[in-house]
Motif scaffolding. Structure first.
Motif, mmCIF file in Angstrom:
data_model
loop_
_atom_site.group_PDB
_atom_site.id
_atom_site.type_symbol
_atom_site.label_atom_id
_atom_site.label_comp_id
_atom_site.label_asym_id
_atom_site.label_seq_id
_atom_site.Cartn_x
_atom_site.Cartn_y
_atom_site.Cartn_z
ATOM 1 N N GLY A 164 10.909 3.234 -3.814
ATOM 2 C CA GLY A 164 10.638 4.593 -3.380
ATOM 3 C C GLY A 164 9.842 5.416 -4.375
ATOM 4 N N ALA A 165 9.487 4.822 -5.520
ATOM 5 C CA ALA A 165 8.748 5.557 -6.542
ATOM 6 C C ALA A 165 7.274 5.649 -6.181
ATOM 7 C CB ALA A 165 8.912 4.875 -7.894
ATOM 8 N N GLY A 166 6.618 6.730 -6.601
ATOM 9 C CA GLY A 166 5.186 6.856 -6.394
ATOM 10 C C GLY A 166 4.433 5.849 -7.245
ATOM 11 N N LEU A 167 3.422 5.234 -6.677
ATOM 12 C CA LEU A 167 2.682 4.192 -7.375
ATOM 13 C C LEU A 167 1.212 4.575 -7.488
ATOM 14 C CD1 LEU A 167 4.141 1.042 -5.562
ATOM 15 C CD2 LEU A 167 4.668 1.797 -7.883
ATOM 16 N N PRO A 168 0.670 4.594 -8.714
ATOM 17 C CA PRO A 168 -0.762 4.877 -8.868
ATOM 18 C C PRO A 168 -1.630 3.660 -8.588
ATOM 19 C CG PRO A 168 0.243 4.549 -11.012
ATOM 20 C CD PRO A 168 1.353 4.468 -10.011
ATOM 21 N N TYR A 169 -0.997 2.498 -8.484
ATOM 22 C CA TYR A 169 -1.711 1.255 -8.229
ATOM 23 C C TYR A 169 -1.182 0.614 -6.954
ATOM 24 C CZ TYR A 169 -2.597 1.735 -13.257
ATOM 25 O OH TYR A 169 -2.945 2.207 -14.489
ATOM 26 N N LEU A 183 4.039 -3.628 -12.675
ATOM 27 C CA LEU A 183 3.625 -3.224 -11.333
ATOM 28 C C LEU A 183 3.909 -1.762 -11.047
ATOM 29 C CD1 LEU A 183 4.857 -6.294 -9.245
ATOM 30 C CD2 LEU A 183 2.510 -5.769 -9.907
ATOM 31 N N GLN A 184 4.849 -1.192 -11.770
ATOM 32 C CA GLN A 184 5.263 0.189 -11.531
ATOM 33 C C GLN A 184 5.167 0.973 -12.836
ATOM 34 O OE1 GLN A 184 8.778 0.927 -8.928
ATOM 35 N NE2 GLN A 184 9.600 1.959 -10.705
ATOM 36 N N PRO A 185 3.962 1.214 -13.330
ATOM 37 C CA PRO A 185 3.788 1.855 -14.641
ATOM 38 C C PRO A 185 4.138 3.346 -14.584
ATOM 39 C CG PRO A 185 1.663 1.560 -13.617
ATOM 40 C CD PRO A 185 2.661 0.895 -12.710
ATOM 41 N N VAL A 188 0.853 -1.195 0.000
ATOM 42 C CA VAL A 188 0.000 0.000 0.000
ATOM 43 C C VAL A 188 0.884 1.239 0.000
ATOM 44 C CG1 VAL A 188 -1.803 1.271 1.209
ATOM 45 C CG2 VAL A 188 -1.799 -1.239 1.251
ATOM 46 N N PRO A 189 0.909 2.018 -1.083
ATOM 47 C CA PRO A 189 1.722 3.240 -1.104
ATOM 48 C C PRO A 189 1.182 4.276 -0.118
ATOM 49 C CG PRO A 189 1.012 2.585 -3.318
ATOM 50 C CD PRO A 189 0.205 1.793 -2.350
ATOM 51 N N GLU A 190 2.036 5.175 0.284
ATOM 52 C CA GLU A 190 1.635 6.268 1.167
ATOM 53 C C GLU A 190 0.517 7.068 0.520
ATOM 54 O OE1 GLU A 190 1.729 8.034 4.753
ATOM 55 O OE2 GLU A 190 3.371 6.681 4.189
ATOM 56 N N GLY A 191 -0.576 7.269 1.260
ATOM 57 C CA GLY A 191 -1.674 8.090 0.767
ATOM 58 C C GLY A 191 -2.554 7.426 -0.271
ATOM 59 N N HIS A 217 -10.135 3.641 -3.296
ATOM 60 C CA HIS A 217 -10.564 3.094 -4.587
ATOM 61 C C HIS A 217 -9.388 2.856 -5.534
ATOM 62 C CE1 HIS A 217 -10.548 7.512 -5.191
ATOM 63 N NE2 HIS A 217 -10.056 7.180 -6.373
ATOM 64 N N ALA A 218 -8.156 2.934 -5.039
ATOM 65 C CA ALA A 218 -6.992 2.707 -5.892
ATOM 66 C C ALA A 218 -7.048 1.305 -6.491
ATOM 67 C CB ALA A 218 -5.707 2.885 -5.097
ATOM 68 N N PRO A 219 -6.870 1.162 -7.802
ATOM 69 C CA PRO A 219 -6.907 -0.167 -8.418
ATOM 70 C C PRO A 219 -5.667 -0.980 -8.084
ATOM 71 C CG PRO A 219 -6.390 1.498 -10.054
ATOM 72 C CD PRO A 219 -6.696 2.243 -8.787
ATOM 73 N N PHE A 220 -5.754 -2.259 -8.329
ATOM 74 C CA PHE A 220 -4.649 -3.182 -8.070
ATOM 75 C C PHE A 220 -3.970 -3.570 -9.381
ATOM 76 C CE2 PHE A 220 -7.884 -3.794 -4.822
ATOM 77 C CZ PHE A 220 -7.144 -3.753 -3.643
ATOM 78 N N ARG A 221 -2.692 -3.848 -9.276
ATOM 79 C CA ARG A 221 -1.958 -4.502 -10.369
ATOM 80 C C ARG A 221 -1.440 -5.827 -9.804
ATOM 81 N NH1 ARG A 221 0.124 -1.868 -15.683
ATOM 82 N NH2 ARG A 221 -1.799 -0.742 -16.123
ATOM 83 N N ILE A 222 -1.918 -6.938 -10.359
ATOM 84 C CA ILE A 222 -1.704 -8.256 -9.755
ATOM 85 C C ILE A 222 -0.828 -9.119 -10.655
ATOM 86 C CG2 ILE A 222 -2.841 -10.330 -8.882
ATOM 87 C CD1 ILE A 222 -5.422 -8.625 -8.660
ATOM 88 N N VAL A 223 0.173 -9.746 -10.074
ATOM 89 C CA VAL A 223 0.885 -10.841 -10.724
ATOM 90 C C VAL A 223 0.364 -12.131 -10.121
ATOM 91 C CG1 VAL A 223 3.106 -11.992 -11.076
ATOM 92 C CG2 VAL A 223 2.959 -9.489 -11.193
ATOM 93 N N GLY A 224 -0.263 -12.958 -10.945
ATOM 94 C CA GLY A 224 -0.809 -14.226 -10.490
ATOM 95 C C GLY A 224 0.067 -15.382 -10.933
#
Length: 432
Positions: A253-258, A430-432, A70-73, A77-84
């Protein structure tokens, strides 16, 4: 891609270590958890209340692991990016009454799990590993990683037609391994032996989930060491890559939208219908609880799932030099050619055009090639957790993987570069 996320041949070295240390799904998820712990993740119990603070968490259930960051903040409703992926592989598993034998041989009664290439288990030194359930309700992993059992093949002198007619094995009669000599079968011998191996008192084990494994370690192969031979690549190769990618993203350390997720399930080889399989509720429950722990509502859950994408990563078939006619004539994935996109219009794979675009973008960002696999129309197509995940959770899913030879053998073969190429693609996804 940032330097910490860039995997190279050292990733393949580490994969070989992971394969050796993970003879069962239970060992695989324990090893994945240990690696995530080093990246700052912490285990949460399903029976506890969850908080919505930032950071990495994971849930273990049997031979399955769900991990997320879970990224900071992060919004509810943030979507998930899943590796199955899946943790199980075809093998020989110990029956409830394991002690058997005949004609002076002591044997272990086994049942066939999944669809193994049965001939690959003959005349191979086998260890025994799995999970022991104890009288006090706890469990203990055990791994006898040395030559213990062997399924001896019938000599050609007693089967003169085997060369012309092919090897024919009866699953019940011909695959029971030997592990010693003795005229008397004593119930409890195998479990008593394993209690000694695990440092447990006699009678402490009341249940078990045990399976055989080849004790031959993974190895580089070929003149230029461009190939890797080893066990359980289907599908621990993907579990290892997904674990490494999630850890790299969480520590970048990068910001993640997912919200990046690793979902590694058990029982894919037998249809995924279990409480630890992809057709069970585990993934959906974890994702929902993550939304609700961050103060989200059902509306937030629906928004998050609608924007979620899953890459279902499983091994696929490289073109076989001796059986090229079994492949589609225009789709010939090669080892070390980069990960494969798996397509089947009858939904044996979940990939569609929009999913292809997502995967193509990840590979382009990672600066790696990718290939496409389509089955020969004259042959039935296998399947994965991909369609199950898409249908059960309403999540957009794309089937991908690494091309290998000898799938479902006790010892499979892949390109030495493909594991780290896959991991790089997963980081970019995972880190678009």
């Amino acid at each position: 891609m940032s330097a910490p996320s860039r995997f190279d041949r050292g990733h393949t070295d580490d994969l070989m270590t992971f394969l050796s240390a993970s003879p069962t799904p239970y060992h695989a998820v324990a090893n994945a958890a240990e690696r995530l712990e080093k990246a700052g993740f912490r285990q949460v119990a399903e029976t506890d209340a969850w908080d919505g603070t930032s950071g990495g968490r994971y849930v273990l259930r049997g031979g399955a692991i769900i991990a997320w960051y879970v990224p900071e903040g992060a919004a509810a409703h943030a979507p998930f990016r899943i590796v199955g992926a899946h943790t199980d592989s075809p093998n020989l598993r110990v029956k409830p009454r394991p002690d058997t034998g005949a004609h002076g041989w002591r044997q272990v009664a086994v049942e066939i799990y999944g669809g193994p290439l049965m001939n690959s288990w003959l005349d191979r030194d086998l260890g025994l590993a799995g999970r022991l359930s104890l009288r006090d309700g706890s469990t203990r992993l055990v791994n006898v990683d040395r030559p213990l059992l062997r399924v001896p093949q019938l000599a050609i002198h007693m089967d003169r037609n085997v060369t012309a007619d092919g090897l024919k094995l009866d699953k019940q009669r011909h695959l029971q391994p030997v592990w010693g000599l003795g005229d008397t079968v004593r119930d409890g011998d195998l479990i008593a032996f394993l209690e000694d191996e695990a440092g447990l008192a006699r009678g402490e084990v009341t249940g078990w989930d045990l399976m055989t494994h080849s004790v031959e370690p993974p190895a580089y192969l070929g003149r230029d060491r461009e190939l890797v031979a080893g066990p359980r690549m289907d599908n621990l190769l993907s579990v290892h890559a997904g674990t490494a990618a999630l850890a790299a993203v969480a520590t970048s350390g990068a910001g993640l939208p997912y919200i990046p997720v690793l979902a590694a399930f058990d029982h894919e080889e037998t249809g995924s219908q279990s409480d630890t399989g992809a057709d069970g509720p585990l993934l959906g429950t974890v994702l929902e609880r993550s939304v609700f722990a961050r103060g989200g509502s059902y509306e937030d859950r629906a928004r998050a799932f609608a924007g979620t994408v899953c890459l279902s990563s499983d091994t696929g078939h490289a073109v076989h030099p001796n059986y090229a006619e079994r492949h589609d004539p225009t789709h010939h994935p090669r080892v070390n050619g980069g990960p494969i996109l798996k397509v089947n219009v009858n939904n044996r794979y979940a990939t569609d055009g929009s999913g292809r675009a997502v995967f193509a973008a990840a590979c382009e960002k990672a600066d790696i090639p990718f290939q496409t696999f389509v089955s020969n129309n004259s042959m039935p197509c296998g399947t994965t957790i991909g369609p199950i995940t898409a249908a059960r959770h309403g999540i957009s899913t794309v089937d991908i993987g690494v091309a290998i030879l000898s799938m479902h053998s006790a010892r499979e073969l892949c390109g030495a570069d493909d594991p780290h190429l896959l991991a790089n693609a997963l980081v970019a996804f995972l880190q678009p």
